[in-house]
Motif scaffolding. Sequence first.
Motif, mmCIF file in Angstrom:
data_model
loop_
_atom_site.group_PDB
_atom_site.id
_atom_site.type_symbol
_atom_site.label_atom_id
_atom_site.label_comp_id
_atom_site.label_asym_id
_atom_site.label_seq_id
_atom_site.Cartn_x
_atom_site.Cartn_y
_atom_site.Cartn_z
ATOM 1 N N LEU A 42 0.744 -1.419 -0.044
ATOM 2 C CA LEU A 42 -0.231 -0.063 -0.032
ATOM 3 C C LEU A 42 1.081 1.179 0.047
ATOM 4 O O LEU A 42 0.506 2.370 -0.597
ATOM 5 N N TYR A 76 -3.342 3.663 2.832
ATOM 6 C CA TYR A 76 -4.410 4.362 2.262
ATOM 7 C C TYR A 76 -5.642 3.941 3.138
ATOM 8 O O TYR A 76 -6.211 2.659 2.916
ATOM 9 N N GLN A 78 -9.345 4.645 3.674
ATOM 10 C CA GLN A 78 -10.650 5.364 2.928
ATOM 11 C C GLN A 78 -11.977 4.236 3.499
ATOM 12 O O GLN A 78 -12.708 4.970 4.314
ATOM 13 N N THR A 79 -11.627 2.939 3.634
ATOM 14 C CA THR A 79 -12.918 2.172 3.893
ATOM 15 C C THR A 79 -13.120 2.307 5.487
ATOM 16 O O THR A 79 -12.104 2.517 6.220
ATOM 17 N N GLY A 84 -17.682 1.046 2.752
ATOM 18 C CA GLY A 84 -16.590 0.918 1.668
ATOM 19 C C GLY A 84 -17.162 1.341 0.271
ATOM 20 O O GLY A 84 -16.163 2.511 -0.076
ATOM 21 N N THR A 85 -17.932 0.745 -0.304
ATOM 22 C CA THR A 85 -18.356 1.215 -1.590
ATOM 23 C C THR A 85 -18.769 2.712 -1.365
ATOM 24 O O THR A 85 -18.468 3.728 -2.348
ATOM 25 N N TRP A 116 -9.523 -2.062 7.176
ATOM 26 C CA TRP A 116 -8.881 -2.719 5.956
ATOM 27 C C TRP A 116 -7.601 -2.171 5.559
ATOM 28 O O TRP A 116 -6.894 -2.894 4.941
ATOM 29 N N ALA A 117 -7.221 -1.042 5.836
ATOM 30 C CA ALA A 117 -5.822 -0.304 5.314
ATOM 31 C C ALA A 117 -4.777 -1.344 5.436
ATOM 32 O O ALA A 117 -4.550 -1.641 6.499
ATOM 33 N N GLY A 118 -4.176 -1.608 4.350
ATOM 34 C CA GLY A 118 -3.297 -2.469 4.224
ATOM 35 C C GLY A 118 -2.022 -2.010 4.696
ATOM 36 O O GLY A 118 -1.532 -0.876 4.487
ATOM 37 N N THR A 360 -12.994 -7.603 -4.962
ATOM 38 C CA THR A 360 -13.690 -6.930 -4.008
ATOM 39 C C THR A 360 -13.135 -5.468 -3.481
ATOM 40 O O THR A 360 -13.683 -4.533 -3.928
ATOM 41 N N TYR A 361 -11.666 -5.498 -3.551
ATOM 42 C CA TYR A 361 -11.159 -4.344 -3.049
ATOM 43 C C TYR A 361 -10.964 -3.221 -4.414
ATOM 44 O O TYR A 361 -11.053 -3.705 -5.433
ATOM 45 N N GLU A 362 -10.736 -2.014 -4.028
ATOM 46 C CA GLU A 362 -10.809 -1.169 -5.203
ATOM 47 C C GLU A 362 -11.801 -1.068 -5.826
ATOM 48 O O GLU A 362 -11.937 -0.536 -7.031
ATOM 49 N N ASP A 364 -15.901 -2.675 -5.594
ATOM 50 C CA ASP A 364 -16.615 -4.217 -5.450
ATOM 51 C C ASP A 364 -17.203 -4.519 -7.133
ATOM 52 O O ASP A 364 -17.636 -3.416 -7.860
ATOM 53 N N THR A 366 -19.923 -5.654 -8.614
ATOM 54 C CA THR A 366 -21.091 -5.326 -8.946
ATOM 55 C C THR A 366 -21.223 -3.662 -9.064
ATOM 56 O O THR A 366 -21.863 -2.976 -9.886
ATOM 57 N N VAL A 367 -20.728 -3.048 -8.035
ATOM 58 C CA VAL A 367 -20.761 -1.491 -7.945
ATOM 59 C C VAL A 367 -20.075 -1.015 -9.006
ATOM 60 O O VAL A 367 -20.480 -0.117 -9.974
#
Length: 596
Positions: A42, A76, A78-79, A84-85, A116-118, A360-362, A364, A366-367
């Motif tokens: 990250l 980073y 953000q979530t 998250g989304t 979640w941030a790595g 999923t990350y960066e 999802d 579907t989104v």
Amino acid sequence: MYGQIVRDGLVNVTGIEDLGLTSPVLQRTSDAFFKEISPFLLHFGMFVPTIIGQCTPEQQAKWLPLAMDLKIIGTYAQTELGHGTFIRGLETTATYDASTEQFILKTPKLSSYKWWAGGLGKTANHCIVLAQLYTKGVCHGPHPFIVQIRDTETHMPLPGIKVGEIGPKLGFNTADNGFLGFEDFRIPRENLMMKNAQVTKDGTYVKVARHGKLTYGTMVFVRVMLVSDMAYCLAKAVTIAVRYSAVRRQSQPKPDQPEPQVLDYLTQQHKLFICISTAHAMKLTSTWLWNTFTGVLADMRDGNTDTLPELHALSSCLKAISTSDTSALIEQCRFACGGHGYMYSSNLPALYSFATATRTYEGDYTVLLLQTARFLVKSWEQMDEGKPLTPTLAYLEQSRNGSQVSWDDSPEGIVRGFDAVAAGRIGACVKSIRKHINNGMDYEDAWQMTTVQLVGAAEAHCRAVICRVYRDETARLTAGCSPGVKAVLDQLSTLYLLYWALERTGDLLRFSSLSERDIENLQARYEALLLKIRPNAVGLVDAFDFRDEVLMSTLGSYDGRVYERLMEEALKTPLNREPVSDSFHKYIKPMMQGKL
Ligand SMILES: CCCCCCCC/C=C\CCCCCCCC(=O)SCCNC(=O)CCNC(=O)[C@H](O)C(C)(C)COP(=O)(O)OP(=O)(O)OC[C@H]1O[C@@H](n2cnc3c(N)ncnc32)[C@H](O)[C@@H]1OP(=O)(O)O
Ligand SMILES: Cc1cc2nc3c(=O)[nH]c(=O)nc-3n(C[C@H](O)[C@H](O)[C@H](O)COP(=O)(O)OP(=O)(O)OC[C@H]3O[C@@H](n4cnc5c(N)ncnc54)[C@H](O)[C@@H]3O)c2cc1C
């Protein structure tokens, strides 16, 4: 465990730095240290790009040297636990205090905690924090701040900071993903990353960016990079699976014959050769997308953001589809290796857990496809108003007169078939939305009622883009190749088209003149092509040129000593250090003697 991970991470980072190489190389060589990912991913993958993309030149002059020399280690964040989304729904706040020229960071409730941030759990001492910016009582939405969270000498969390590691995950377990909470934590005004928006000393908010979503720029960059990452992951997995399938002999189709290589089974070829094609398709598409990305950046440097919507739509659907296809095909590689594919030492589990996380990350799956669908529907409506279409949507014109595309099973004909499917599915979505509105729904509800079809339309658009780019780039790049090389690479790109035509016969029957006889022909051509590719299969994965140290696989090593390597790894496992585990004496023996 963590200590070893950090040591390996630093050897990797400083080693490459000493060689003066750039971070994409770092990304590749880190695979020789980690089956999963580096705790510094990250830092280089998002912290540094965000400083470049969201800071003024003055801020970059301050922070970039520190980050590149690893004087500060960032991530980073953000979530949050609760969001998250939906970035606009993030709960962490940054409220400006003009009397001290500071922002006060707060995570008002549990769901506001960054999660979640790595690298946040134990490694990073700084991070990019996305927080709702308040000044003079007005909320201006999520903005990026650079925040020091640990003392750079003692690594202790600073007062007002609650930080820790989120615990074991399906994969990514070398990334110490973390949680972060703020209790009235104050940072200087200058820590707002001010390229796209500023707050003056007296608290006046000044919008700089010409486009409301430039704050989301790092995510677009990473999505573009991830398409290339997926090609690389899949190439590793199929190298392992094809090499193993060349070594593995199993069953006896003919009584008086020796057991064949499993790679000779047509079903094995059906599982694996699409993986080779897809790795090439994703790599060529990622290069095309990167060139599109750099072109849009150049436009934006000239103050023109007109090409940004198409880039967002492309990066969204290509990130979604490349990660989804790669996850599914790496699992298919694991299936193709039988029980040994389930061994951690094969490296297929780690490759799968990395790829499936990327779905999923960066953003999802579907989104992001719905983001692309939003652009497709808007483009269709603009076409109806006679406005010009962007280059990747030129195929919509063919659907204007509503005539059905005549099926042609040449490679170019199949590409046109996929264009027709995408145009047809987008048109069907527009029709569905309009039907719901005519029946009294408002636009938002009509949109929601069409979202299952919209996701399908976005996938179809993306598939059409990949097919066309893969076909065109193969033709361009093989123009100067020897006839033999050109023939083999053409076989791979044709296999991709035939495979997906057979996967999408329903759509092709609906939106082109494809007939049942055509489908029989496609199936026969596909099977014949698998046999043609078979002699070159091992050569094709060898051409990906992965060193054993990077492949890290008992099944995929170049020398093919699979069983020896499986046993060597088994004997290393801690349980084999002693012939009898002390658990026997503590638990099993007393149980056998009825003493438990
Ligand atoms: C070791 C060395 C390594 C070196 C190099 C490595 C390479 C990289 C590899 C590996 C590193 C990374 C490893 C792991 C990293 C994991 C990190 C994370 O996960 S960070 C969190 C990610 N979080 C998301 O992605 C949230 C997803 N959500 C969103 O993006 C938004 O919420 C969204 C788009 C879904 C909705 O945002 P709305 O609600 O603000 O916007 P709406 O209302 O939908 O749209 C308004 C308008 O804005 C446009 N828009 C939205 N997003 C845009 C964008 N990004 N760019 C441009 N326009 C955008 C739309 O197209 C729309 O345009 P119209 O109104 O139709 O014209
Ligand atoms: C391994 C890993 C590493 C990560 N690293 C980081 C990091 O370093 N930094 C960081 O900030 N974040 C990180 N993340 C978080 C990641 O970015 C989010 O998990 C991701 O953006 C998905 O958001 P979410 O978790 O809120 O899922 P949600 O959006 O809650 O998804 C749940 C379900 O809701 C559906 N859904 C949500 N919105 C809609 C909609 N509008 N329409 C239809 N369906 C919808 C989704 O499709 C999904 O099926 C990481 C995540 C993982 C798994």
